[in-house]
Motif scaffolding. Sequence first.
Motif, mmCIF file in Angstrom:
data_model
loop_
_atom_site.group_PDB
_atom_site.id
_atom_site.type_symbol
_atom_site.label_atom_id
_atom_site.label_comp_id
_atom_site.label_asym_id
_atom_site.label_seq_id
_atom_site.Cartn_x
_atom_site.Cartn_y
_atom_site.Cartn_z
ATOM 1 N N GLU A 133 0.824 -1.209 0.000
ATOM 2 C CA GLU A 133 0.000 0.000 0.000
ATOM 3 C C GLU A 133 0.857 1.258 0.000
ATOM 4 O OE1 GLU A 133 -2.439 -0.509 3.446
ATOM 5 O OE2 GLU A 133 -3.579 -2.162 2.542
ATOM 6 N N THR A 134 2.000 1.204 0.632
ATOM 7 C CA THR A 134 2.871 2.371 0.729
ATOM 8 C C THR A 134 3.723 2.554 -0.519
ATOM 9 O OG1 THR A 134 2.982 2.101 3.132
ATOM 10 C CG2 THR A 134 4.691 3.466 2.120
ATOM 11 N N PHE A 135 4.330 1.472 -1.010
ATOM 12 C CA PHE A 135 5.297 1.581 -2.105
ATOM 13 C C PHE A 135 4.785 1.036 -3.440
ATOM 14 C CE2 PHE A 135 7.874 1.417 1.806
ATOM 15 C CZ PHE A 135 8.444 2.676 1.710
ATOM 16 N N ARG A 136 3.590 0.485 -3.441
ATOM 17 C CA ARG A 136 2.888 0.010 -4.635
ATOM 18 C C ARG A 136 3.761 -0.849 -5.555
ATOM 19 N NH1 ARG A 136 -1.739 2.288 -3.653
ATOM 20 N NH2 ARG A 136 -1.871 4.384 -2.809
ATOM 21 N N ASP A 137 3.895 -0.444 -6.825
ATOM 22 C CA ASP A 137 4.602 -1.273 -7.810
ATOM 23 C C ASP A 137 6.069 -1.489 -7.460
ATOM 24 O OD1 ASP A 137 2.345 -1.703 -9.311
ATOM 25 O OD2 ASP A 137 2.725 -0.038 -10.678
ATOM 26 N N SER A 138 6.691 -0.521 -6.817
ATOM 27 C CA SER A 138 8.101 -0.688 -6.426
ATOM 28 C C SER A 138 8.250 -1.895 -5.501
ATOM 29 C CB SER A 138 8.618 0.564 -5.710
ATOM 30 O OG SER A 138 8.588 1.664 -6.561
ATOM 31 N N TYR A 139 7.307 -2.035 -4.565
ATOM 32 C CA TYR A 139 7.389 -3.165 -3.641
ATOM 33 C C TYR A 139 7.018 -4.462 -4.350
ATOM 34 C CZ TYR A 139 7.528 -5.700 0.728
ATOM 35 O OH TYR A 139 7.874 -6.584 1.717
ATOM 36 N N ARG A 140 6.068 -4.398 -5.263
ATOM 37 C CA ARG A 140 5.667 -5.598 -6.015
ATOM 38 C C ARG A 140 6.861 -6.146 -6.811
ATOM 39 N NH1 ARG A 140 1.320 -3.510 -7.354
ATOM 40 N NH2 ARG A 140 0.006 -4.436 -5.787
ATOM 41 N N VAL A 141 7.596 -5.266 -7.473
ATOM 42 C CA VAL A 141 8.780 -5.674 -8.231
ATOM 43 C C VAL A 141 9.837 -6.237 -7.275
ATOM 44 C CG1 VAL A 141 10.723 -4.788 -9.609
ATOM 45 C CG2 VAL A 141 8.375 -4.095 -10.147
ATOM 46 N N TYR A 142 10.003 -5.569 -6.138
ATOM 47 C CA TYR A 142 10.959 -6.016 -5.123
ATOM 48 C C TYR A 142 10.596 -7.415 -4.620
ATOM 49 C CZ TYR A 142 13.515 -5.912 -0.662
ATOM 50 O OH TYR A 142 14.321 -6.202 0.399
ATOM 51 N N MET A 143 9.311 -7.671 -4.418
ATOM 52 C CA MET A 143 8.855 -8.987 -3.962
ATOM 53 C C MET A 143 9.201 -10.074 -4.975
ATOM 54 S SD MET A 143 5.105 -8.168 -2.341
ATOM 55 C CE MET A 143 4.786 -9.809 -1.704
ATOM 56 N N GLU A 144 9.114 -9.739 -6.251
ATOM 57 C CA GLU A 144 9.357 -10.722 -7.305
ATOM 58 C C GLU A 144 10.810 -11.175 -7.359
ATOM 59 O OE1 GLU A 144 7.869 -9.009 -10.907
ATOM 60 O OE2 GLU A 144 5.789 -9.049 -10.190
ATOM 61 N N ARG A 145 11.715 -10.327 -6.911
ATOM 62 C CA ARG A 145 13.134 -10.671 -7.024
ATOM 63 C C ARG A 145 13.801 -11.040 -5.692
ATOM 64 N NH1 ARG A 145 16.636 -6.675 -5.567
ATOM 65 N NH2 ARG A 145 15.805 -4.563 -5.425
ATOM 66 N N THR A 146 13.021 -11.097 -4.617
ATOM 67 C CA THR A 146 13.606 -11.401 -3.314
ATOM 68 C C THR A 146 12.847 -12.528 -2.623
ATOM 69 O OG1 THR A 146 12.212 -9.710 -2.275
ATOM 70 C CG2 THR A 146 14.441 -9.043 -2.906
ATOM 71 N N GLY A 147 13.526 -13.142 -1.665
ATOM 72 C CA GLY A 147 12.875 -14.112 -0.797
ATOM 73 C C GLY A 147 12.342 -13.405 0.433
ATOM 74 N N ARG A 148 11.392 -14.006 1.082
ATOM 75 C CA ARG A 148 10.779 -13.368 2.257
ATOM 76 C C ARG A 148 11.745 -13.333 3.440
ATOM 77 N NH1 ARG A 148 4.771 -14.988 3.978
ATOM 78 N NH2 ARG A 148 4.175 -13.301 2.601
ATOM 79 N N ILE A 149 12.310 -14.489 3.830
ATOM 80 C CA ILE A 149 13.250 -14.485 4.961
ATOM 81 C C ILE A 149 14.594 -15.133 4.604
ATOM 82 C CG2 ILE A 149 11.543 -14.351 6.797
ATOM 83 C CD1 ILE A 149 11.862 -17.421 7.099
ATOM 84 N N PHE A 150 14.631 -15.882 3.524
ATOM 85 C CA PHE A 150 15.886 -16.438 3.007
ATOM 86 C C PHE A 150 15.879 -16.203 1.503
ATOM 87 C CE2 PHE A 150 15.085 -18.937 6.881
ATOM 88 C CZ PHE A 150 16.248 -18.599 7.569
ATOM 89 N N PRO A 151 17.052 -15.999 0.888
ATOM 90 C CA PRO A 151 17.092 -15.607 -0.515
ATOM 91 C C PRO A 151 16.278 -16.474 -1.474
ATOM 92 C CG PRO A 151 19.259 -15.404 0.441
ATOM 93 C CD PRO A 151 18.371 -16.046 1.488
ATOM 94 N N SER A 152 16.244 -17.776 -1.287
ATOM 95 C CA SER A 152 15.571 -18.621 -2.271
ATOM 96 C C SER A 152 14.146 -18.997 -1.878
ATOM 97 C CB SER A 152 16.392 -19.887 -2.508
ATOM 98 O OG SER A 152 16.495 -20.607 -1.301
ATOM 99 N N ILE A 153 13.659 -18.504 -0.733
ATOM 100 C CA ILE A 153 12.298 -18.841 -0.295
ATOM 101 C C ILE A 153 11.412 -17.622 -0.473
ATOM 102 C CG2 ILE A 153 10.861 -19.596 1.647
ATOM 103 C CD1 ILE A 153 13.374 -20.950 2.792
ATOM 104 N N ARG A 154 10.426 -17.710 -1.342
ATOM 105 C CA ARG A 154 9.552 -16.575 -1.611
ATOM 106 C C ARG A 154 8.347 -16.670 -0.724
ATOM 107 N NH1 ARG A 154 12.571 -14.322 -4.991
ATOM 108 N NH2 ARG A 154 13.200 -15.137 -6.951
#
Length: 194
Positions: free
Chosen positions: A173-194
Amino acid sequence: MTPTTSKVIFVALAIGWYLIRYKYARRSRRARVVRSARGPLETTLLLISLSGLGLVPLVYVAIGIPHFADRSFYPSLAWLGSLIAIAALGMFHLTHRALGRNWSISLDVRENHELVTEGVYRRVRHPMYSAFWLWAIAQALLLPNWVAGFAGLIGFGILYFGRVAKEERMMLETFRDSYRVYMERTGRIFPSIR
């Protein structure tokens, strides 16, 4: 490694956590909160996590309660727990340093809040949670007690699963598409785990 040394290492982990957090907590208070998800549920989740990662194990270290849950001590597990504790503190420090004034104990968006995507955040969206998972694992390995050792995994697990989706919604809600793109290229708590 002895059980006493193992307990001292756990206390050092808790002191290190406090020293790292204190410095950044003072800094972040200067930045005004513009949006917050604080409330009874957030407070309850934080208290549960604090109990599991701090209160229960420190009572065990100080007075040995609960005795009934003691288990065999294995020096090799304590050594592994020590290494994981060092990794947890390192990750904790790097996370705070990267966030700077954006950091908050609660789900807050601060004035001039920035989306941090560099440093430890380059491949992981929530390295602070990674640090706490490492702490909980170290605690289980360092403290030879079924209750005190595993209280961190349970206490922090309740906070994590009760909060992470809400935090990600807030970031979207705060960062909109920037955060969506960031989510696509990162893991949630470990690099390979989304």
